[in-house]
Motif scaffolding. Structure first.
Motif, PDB file in Angstrom:
ATOM      1  N   HIS A 376       0.845  -1.209   0.000  1.00 20.93           N
ATOM      2  CA  HIS A 376       0.000   0.000   0.000  1.00 20.93           C
ATOM      3  C   HIS A 376       0.873   1.250   0.000  1.00 20.93           C
ATOM      4  N   SER A 621      -2.285  -4.288   2.241  1.00 22.62           N
ATOM      5  CA  SER A 621      -1.736  -4.060   3.581  1.00 22.62           C
ATOM      6  C   SER A 621      -2.581  -4.754   4.648  1.00 22.62           C
ATOM      7  N   SER A 630       2.869 -10.842   5.095  1.00 23.59           N
ATOM      8  CA  SER A 630       2.410 -10.109   3.919  1.00 23.59           C
ATOM      9  C   SER A 630       1.753 -11.047   2.902  1.00 23.59           C
TER      10      SER A 630
END
Ligand SMILES: Nc1nc2c(c(=O)[nH]1)N[C@H]1C(S)=C(S)[C@@H](COP(=O)(O)OP(=O)(O)OC[C@H]3O[C@@H](n4cnc5c(=O)[nH]c(N)nc54)[C@H](O)[C@@H]3O)O[C@H]1N2
Ligand SMILES: Nc1nc2c(c(=O)[nH]1)N[C@H]1C(S)=C(S)[C@@H](COP(=O)(O)OP(=O)(O)OC[C@H]3O[C@@H](n4cnc5c(=O)[nH]c(N)nc54)[C@H](O)[C@@H]3O)O[C@H]1N2
Ligand code: SF4
Ligand SMILES: [Mo]
Length: 657
Positions: A376, A621, A630
């Protein structure tokens, strides 16, 4: 010519022992791999071998304050005064929860990356969970084995087969790859690569299995089902060492070859080949890559894969990271256990949104280039640009992140300071001496930490402890063959490792059906999630490339090539040809790239080298459920032709891919 032994500090599987060649005038003429190190074995990678070329290029030289949009060089004392003043103001007005210390993978040395956290623990500032890279895989393996360590690299050369699963070791771990090749040469041990794309490793493998991205749980269950049905599971091992086999069996049963084929795209004959190889080549090492655990359900993939060697009767027959095998206690070194102040941990993956929302008013960044590497991206950059946020960057080089700072402070590179780097795969440790005089007007991380602590009037004695003493204490019980004094004398020591047959789970056994997961509200067994099914969208995979360590080494090899590789049929359908410029976009953001074509890329899947400009605008995100890691490899994007006006010159071919 003098030869100085040191250690590469990159966050890398290999933690190489290096020999730096220094001329009588004090210049470095070459960096080579230590021929006597059991893993380095005499060669350095393209990055390690040319690190000295980064000593002068693009360096931060001194300390800089932003004044009206331009940088003014300031003397160190006034720059540090400015930082301390800004920090004091935020502490008084907003409290320590509004102060963020953000560090990561640039240099893993204990003095560079561990000890300096003491200041931020003393202040009670927020720090991240450092989950961006590998936490989800660790958390996944912890659920079933109590700890995530596995096969030590030293055993690879004697393996009957080595399976690299979502792990492009030929690029990301050239020394582990070389050990697997040695096993192939010596014993004819096949190398297997399981990867949705034809990576450099896949090209050199004896067997390449090509599942759809995100379908590895199904593939692993398919292998396990076949092993169980064929009577190849080691029943006496499993009876003695594991619980939950029945539940595993019940779930795996549902993954017959036809269903595995439908979900993974791997045809039954390829599945049979993989199963046969596991059956006939024992022991095999199952090398679980970091790439395979960075998607929506990455943790589930890692734990499902790990079950295969276990079913075959191997104690920890997988490899992921061996950091958990070593008896190093960092809680005092970092200061975490030295203060009664509450620990404030924030999600690293979700950080961009919080920074954009203005949750932090003072952000101190060291050893990380987050404006380029966090997901992001535009949210994070917008947050750094807020007028009410004060940003300090301590860096060796001018980075994208430095462009957002209020103050930039110069740091020495690893060649310009002494340190101690602990490996996370092999157990060999040696001291890193300073090799050359500082090239720039820099201050090391420990020194800046103390300078700020003094300015803030902090009185905790442990902020002023000799850092090497703190390092020595953290290693008091670490080695079996010497002590800290031996390290300083230049000897190589070996970290003691926990036994392989040790499972600190609630039952003390391997738990296929993880009671720890139940307790946390997670699925006790891994589950195959449905794959995205939008016909006009592509799954974007991004991964490590040979000439760069994340965003580092662009000074040596030029900008990371902004390229995207897709299947020839997909390209034809979109009217795209090699060399065309495209916009890669989703609802969150977009970036531009140059098209490369491949005959072997799966339809609907595209690949890029990671972390070039703009790429992380499209990345989510939202942290993973398990381990809060992630999801870079789950990004879905559209491709649109764009004008060729902004095409960069093509990059050197040696970087691929
Ligand atoms: N698209 C995409 N993005 C990703 C990933 C992905 O797969 N896809 N993977 C993620 C992963 S696995 C990781 S580990 C992260 C890496 O994210 P980062 O840690 O941000 O990676 P680097 O680009 O290596 O940045 C490290 C910075 O530290 C600086 N540095 C080096 N040595 C020193 C030193 O001695 N002192 C100081 N103060 N600074 C130093 C370098 O100049 C560099 O700017 O990126 C993540 N981002
Ligand atoms: N040269 C170089 N080496 C590095 C680094 C670097 O930047 N450059 N960075 C270091 C760091 S920080 C890290 S985290 C490691 C990363 O190194 P690796 O552990 O090798 O991980 P990645 O490079 O992220 O991805 C490896 C492979 O996983 C594949 N993959 C992606 N999704 C899936 C999936 O769902 N299933 C399967 N089976 N495969 C999948 C990708 O196509 C890719 O080829 O490398 C370290 N070493
Ligand atoms: S980056 Fe990795 S492979 Fe390259 S020299 Fe450093 S430790 Fe070795
Ligand atoms: Mo990483």
């Amino acid at each position: 010519m003098e030869r100085i032994a040191t250690v590469c500090p990159r966050d890398c599987y290999d933690t190489c022992s290096l020999h730096v060649m220094r001329t009588p005038e004090g210049r470095i003429s070459a960096i080579k791999g230590d021929p006597h190190h059991p893993v380095t074995r005499g060669f350095a990678c393209p990055r390690g071998a040319r690190d000295h070329h980064r000593l002068t290029a693009n360096r931060v030289d001194g300390s800089f304050l932003r004044r009206g949009g331009t940088w003014t060089r300031a003397d160190w004392e006034s720059a540090l005064d400015t930082v301390a003043q800004a920090l004091r103001t935020v502490l008084e007005r907003h409290g320590p929860e509004s102060v963020l210390y953000l560090d990561y993978a640039g240099n893993t040395g204990l003095l560079t990356s561990y000890y300096p956290r003491r200041l931020w623990y003393a202040l009670g500032a927020a720090q991240t969970d450092r989950a961006l890279c590998s936490n989800s895989g660790h958390a996944a393996l912890n659920l079933h084995y109590g700890a995530s360590y596995g096969v030590p690299p030293g055993e690879l050369a004697e393996m009957q087969a080595v399976v690299f699963w979502g792990f492009n070791a030929a690029v990301s771990s050239p020394h582990i790859w070389a050990l697997a090749r040695q096993a192939r040469k010596r014993h004819g041990s096949p190398i297997v690569v399981i990867d949705p794309r034809e990576s450099r490793s896949a090209r050199q493998a004896d067997l390449w299995i090509q599942p759809r991205p995100g379908s590895d749980v199904a593939l692993a269950y398919g292998v396990i089902r076949a092993l169980l049905r064929g009577g190849h599971a080691d029943r006496s091992f499993l009876a003695a060492w594991s619980t939950g086999l029945e539940q595993l069996q019940a779930v795996a049963q549902r993954w017959d070859p036809a269903r595995v084929h439908r979900v993974t795209g791997v045809p039954p004959d390829a599945l049979a080949k993989l199963t046969a190889l596991y059956r006939t080549h024992r022991p095999a090492a199952t090398m679980i890559g970091i790439g395979v655990q960075k998607n929506d359900h990455g943790a589930d993939q890692a734990r499902a894969i790990s079950f295969i060697p276990t079913v075959l009767g191997q104690h920890r027959g997988f490899f992921y990271s061996n950091s958990g095998a070593f008896a190093v206690s960092t809680a005092a070194l970092t200061g975490r256990s030295l203060t009664a102040r509450p620990e404030r941990v924030v999600s690293q993956v979700a950080l961009p949104d919080r920074v954009q929302a203005g949750d932090f008013k003072f952000i101190y960044i060291s050893g990380m280039n987050p404006a380029q590497t966090l997901p992001h991206q535009h949210a994070f950059r917008a947050g750094l640009s807020r007028p009410d946020v004060f940003v300090v960057v301590h860096e060796t080089h001018w980075t994208k992140t430095a462009q957002y700072a209020d103050v930039v402070l110069a740091a020495p590179t690893y060649l310009e300071k002494d340190d101690l780097v602990l490996p996370w795969t092999h157990p060999y440790v040696r001291h890193s001496p300073q090799v050359v005089a500082p090239v720039t007007d820099s201050r090391r991380e420990t020194g800046v930490m103390v300078a700020l602590a003094r300015r803030l009037g902090l009185t905790e004695a442990w902020l002023y402890e000799n850092p090497w003493q703190a390092v020595a204490a953290s290693l008091a019980d670490a080695f079996g063959d010497g002590d800290f004094g031996d390290l300083l004398a230049g000897r190589r020591l070996t970290l003691k490792s926990k036994p392989r047959a040790y499972y600190p789970t609630p039952s003390g056994k391997i738990e296929f059906y993880a009671t720890a997961a139940l307790a946390q509200g997670l699925s006790p067994l891994p589950r195959q999630a449905p794959l995205p099914a939008a016909p006009d969208r592509f799954t974007l995979l991004t991964s490590a490339s040979a000439n760069y360590t994340s965003t580092q080494f662009q000074e040596v090899y030029g900008p990371i090539p902004a390229e995207i590789t897709l299947n020839e049929q997909d390209a034809a359908r979109l009217g795209l040809a090699a060399g065309d410029r495209v916009t890669v976009a989703n609802a969150q953001g977009e970036f531009r790239a140059t098209v490369r074509l491949s005959a072997t890329m799966l339809p609907g899947v595209v690949w890029s080298p990671r972390q070039y400009e703009g790429q992380n605008t499209v990345m989510s995100s939202v942290p993973q459920e398990i381990g809060h890691g992630s999801r870079f490899n789950s990004a879905t994007v559209e491709l649109r032709r764009s004008s060729n006006d902004d095409a960069p010159p093509s990059a050197s071919p040696s970087n691929h891919p």
